[in-house]
Design a protein around this motif. Structure first.
Motif, PDB file in Angstrom:
ATOM      1  N   THR A  30       0.996  -1.337  -0.061  1.00  0.00           N
ATOM      2  CA  THR A  30      -0.052  -0.016   0.163  1.00  0.00           C
ATOM      3  C   THR A  30       0.726   1.293   0.086  1.00  0.00           C
ATOM      4  N   GLN A  31       2.119   1.097   0.262  1.00  0.00           N
ATOM      5  CA  GLN A  31       3.002   2.119   0.451  1.00  0.00           C
ATOM      6  C   GLN A  31       3.985   2.680  -0.983  1.00  0.00           C
ATOM      7  N   TRP A  32       3.254   3.362  -1.873  1.00  0.00           N
ATOM      8  CA  TRP A  32       3.706   3.721  -3.217  1.00  0.00           C
ATOM      9  C   TRP A  32       4.252   5.045  -2.967  1.00  0.00           C
ATOM     10  N   VAL A  33       5.391   5.238  -3.853  1.00  0.00           N
ATOM     11  CA  VAL A  33       6.042   6.559  -4.177  1.00  0.00           C
ATOM     12  C   VAL A  33       6.488   6.640  -5.415  1.00  0.00           C
ATOM     13  N   ALA A  34       6.755   7.915  -5.981  1.00  0.00           N
ATOM     14  CA  ALA A  34       7.286   8.095  -7.019  1.00  0.00           C
ATOM     15  C   ALA A  34       8.743   8.464  -7.309  1.00  0.00           C
ATOM     16  N   LEU A  35       9.267   7.653  -8.307  1.00  0.00           N
ATOM     17  CA  LEU A  35      10.596   7.720  -8.530  1.00  0.00           C
ATOM     18  C   LEU A  35      11.093   9.007  -9.552  1.00  0.00           C
ATOM     19  N   ARG A  36      12.005   9.934  -9.320  1.00  0.00           N
ATOM     20  CA  ARG A  36      12.219  10.473 -10.581  1.00  0.00           C
ATOM     21  C   ARG A  36      13.545   9.969 -11.146  1.00  0.00           C
ATOM     22  N   VAL A  37      13.332   9.344 -12.594  1.00  0.00           N
ATOM     23  CA  VAL A  37      14.682   8.763 -12.939  1.00  0.00           C
ATOM     24  C   VAL A  37      15.262   9.547 -14.089  1.00  0.00           C
ATOM     25  N   GLN A  38      16.707   9.025 -14.704  1.00  0.00           N
ATOM     26  CA  GLN A  38      17.248  10.081 -15.487  1.00  0.00           C
ATOM     27  C   GLN A  38      16.660   9.540 -16.963  1.00  0.00           C
ATOM     28  N   PRO A  39      16.989  10.367 -17.824  1.00  0.00           N
ATOM     29  CA  PRO A  39      16.273   9.988 -19.213  1.00  0.00           C
ATOM     30  C   PRO A  39      16.586   8.784 -19.897  1.00  0.00           C
ATOM     31  N   ARG A  40      15.678   8.037 -20.309  1.00  0.00           N
ATOM     32  CA  ARG A  40      15.999   6.610 -21.076  1.00  0.00           C
ATOM     33  C   ARG A  40      16.340   5.699 -20.001  1.00  0.00           C
ATOM     34  N   CYS A  41      15.829   5.828 -18.776  1.00  0.00           N
ATOM     35  CA  CYS A  41      16.591   4.757 -17.799  1.00  0.00           C
ATOM     36  C   CYS A  41      15.283   4.139 -17.067  1.00  0.00           C
ATOM     37  N   LYS A  42      13.957   4.263 -17.639  1.00  0.00           N
ATOM     38  CA  LYS A  42      12.814   3.686 -16.989  1.00  0.00           C
ATOM     39  C   LYS A  42      12.809   2.178 -16.818  1.00  0.00           C
ATOM     40  N   LYS A  43      13.235   1.473 -18.032  1.00  0.00           N
ATOM     41  CA  LYS A  43      13.325   0.184 -17.662  1.00  0.00           C
ATOM     42  C   LYS A  43      14.279  -0.603 -17.087  1.00  0.00           C
ATOM     43  N   ALA A  44      15.537   0.426 -16.975  1.00  0.00           N
ATOM     44  CA  ALA A  44      16.559  -0.235 -16.335  1.00  0.00           C
ATOM     45  C   ALA A  44      16.312  -0.179 -14.997  1.00  0.00           C
ATOM     46  N   VAL A  45      15.625   1.029 -14.458  1.00  0.00           N
ATOM     47  CA  VAL A  45      15.053   1.044 -12.890  1.00  0.00           C
ATOM     48  C   VAL A  45      14.333  -0.077 -12.777  1.00  0.00           C
ATOM     49  N   ALA A  46      13.240  -0.267 -13.534  1.00  0.00           N
ATOM     50  CA  ALA A  46      12.422  -1.331 -13.389  1.00  0.00           C
ATOM     51  C   ALA A  46      12.847  -2.778 -13.164  1.00  0.00           C
ATOM     52  N   ARG A  47      13.934  -3.098 -14.035  1.00  0.00           N
ATOM     53  CA  ARG A  47      14.380  -4.407 -13.876  1.00  0.00           C
ATOM     54  C   ARG A  47      15.310  -4.482 -12.572  1.00  0.00           C
ATOM     55  N   VAL A  48      15.992  -3.347 -12.010  1.00  0.00           N
ATOM     56  CA  VAL A  48      16.344  -3.374 -10.738  1.00  0.00           C
ATOM     57  C   VAL A  48      15.214  -3.429  -9.619  1.00  0.00           C
ATOM     58  N   LEU A  49      14.186  -2.942  -9.776  1.00  0.00           N
ATOM     59  CA  LEU A  49      13.157  -3.099  -8.921  1.00  0.00           C
ATOM     60  C   LEU A  49      12.660  -4.364  -8.694  1.00  0.00           C
ATOM     61  N   MET A  50      12.494  -5.258  -9.926  1.00  0.00           N
ATOM     62  CA  MET A  50      11.902  -6.449 -10.137  1.00  0.00           C
ATOM     63  C   MET A  50      12.939  -7.334  -9.169  1.00  0.00           C
ATOM     64  N   ARG A  51      14.329  -7.028  -9.470  1.00  0.00           N
ATOM     65  CA  ARG A  51      15.232  -8.267  -8.955  1.00  0.00           C
ATOM     66  C   ARG A  51      15.234  -8.074  -7.554  1.00  0.00           C
ATOM     67  N   ASP A  52      14.937  -6.708  -7.122  1.00  0.00           N
ATOM     68  CA  ASP A  52      15.236  -6.448  -5.301  1.00  0.00           C
ATOM     69  C   ASP A  52      13.859  -6.687  -4.859  1.00  0.00           C
ATOM     70  N   ASP A  53      12.852  -7.168  -5.567  1.00  0.00           N
ATOM     71  CA  ASP A  53      11.376  -7.494  -4.673  1.00  0.00           C
ATOM     72  C   ASP A  53      10.579  -6.336  -4.578  1.00  0.00           C
ATOM     73  N   PHE A  54      10.784  -5.207  -5.459  1.00  0.00           N
ATOM     74  CA  PHE A  54       9.809  -4.099  -5.343  1.00  0.00           C
ATOM     75  C   PHE A  54       8.859  -4.116  -6.247  1.00  0.00           C
ATOM     76  N   ALA A  55       7.565  -3.677  -6.028  1.00  0.00           N
ATOM     77  CA  ALA A  55       6.513  -3.491  -7.058  1.00  0.00           C
ATOM     78  C   ALA A  55       6.777  -2.295  -7.699  1.00  0.00           C
ATOM     79  N   TYR A  56       6.380  -2.249  -9.124  1.00  0.00           N
ATOM     80  CA  TYR A  56       6.574  -1.010 -10.136  1.00  0.00           C
ATOM     81  C   TYR A  56       5.534  -1.025 -10.858  1.00  0.00           C
ATOM     82  N   PHE A  57       5.439   0.428 -11.481  1.00  0.00           N
ATOM     83  CA  PHE A  57       4.310   0.510 -12.482  1.00  0.00           C
ATOM     84  C   PHE A  57       4.715   1.726 -13.197  1.00  0.00           C
ATOM     85  N   LEU A  58       5.291   1.334 -14.709  1.00  0.00           N
ATOM     86  CA  LEU A  58       5.622   2.058 -15.555  1.00  0.00           C
ATOM     87  C   LEU A  58       4.669   3.099 -16.106  1.00  0.00           C
ATOM     88  N   CYS A  59       3.522   2.995 -16.201  1.00  0.00           N
ATOM     89  CA  CYS A  59       2.357   4.004 -16.444  1.00  0.00           C
ATOM     90  C   CYS A  59       2.576   4.173 -18.040  1.00  0.00           C
TER      91      CYS A  59
END
Length: 216
Positions: A57-86
């Motif tokens: 239930t605790q969601w946050v917004a991550l400000r990421v560097q340009p063209r790095c959304k999928k790279a960040v998503a892969r790290v989140l998946m690996r480290d057992d975080f949920a994510y939403f690319l929208c």
């Protein structure tokens, strides 16, 4: 006597082409091809009817560097975080062909969630993440993300709204989006209902008709 210059034989030309293709293939093999990642993980985490068993239930917004959304998503998946690319679907025409592509609704942002506050604090250490925005009202923020997920997964045209505008709050009373709440906007395209993300000061809108909504 006139000399006629004869070009290389077909076999030689083919052999040269094959060797060139092999070199290109070898170079191509050196570049890893990353597997596609889902827009939302784990599946159903923002589903109102069938949410996952994990408490996220605790969601946050991550400000990421340009063209790095999928790279960040892969790290989140690996480290057992949920994510939403929208992501939203955009149709463009290339050489008389209609091509549908997925583009970010909010460029530069990835939404993430963890099971506890200590886990969320680790997001500051994720590479390519420049800022972590924590909502003042987590329950409201979760409702906003759930509404966005609902309209984006329905396949209807979605328009990004860069700035929030004042308007009458309303609820959809019929159709596939029944129960969805938002702000009524009127522009050149007609009547629209905007789903706002207050934390970002942005939103997304869908087309509605007057008989579909009621005032709150």
């Amino acid at each position: 006597m006139r000399r006629v210059r004869v070009g290389p034989s077909r076999a030689l030309r083919n052999g040269s082409t094959e060797r060139g293709s092999q070199r290109i293939a070898q170079k191509g093999m050196a570049v890893p091809i990353l597997a596609a990642i889902p827009e939302l993980w784990p599946e159903g985490v923002l589903d109102e009817t069938d949410p996952p068993s994990r408490c996220l239930t605790q969601w946050v917004a991550l400000r990421v560097q340009p063209r790095c959304k999928k790279a960040v998503a892969r790290v989140l998946m690996r480290d057992d975080f949920a994510y939403f690319l929208c992501l939203r679907s955009v149709t463009r025409v290339y050489q008389r062909r209609r091509v549908v592509s997925q583009v970010p609704l909010f460029p530069g942002y990835v939404f993430a969630a963890g099971e506890n506050q200590e886990l969320l604090e680790q997001l500051w250490q994720v590479r390519h993440v420049s800022c972590v925005l924590t909502p003042p009202d987590p329950a409201k923020f979760l409702r906003e993300l759930t509404s966005l997920r609902r309209i984006l997964s329905a396949g209807v045209p979605v328009t990004p709204e860069e700035q929030l505008q004042p308007g009458q709050r309303a609820r959809i009373i019929r159709g596939c989006f029944e129960g969805l709440e938002g702000t009524v906007l009127i522009n050149r395209s007609g009547l629209r209902l905007m789903i706002a993300v207050g934390l970002l000061g942005r939103g997304a809108s869908i087309e509605v008709t007057p008989d579909m909504v009621e005032r709150l």
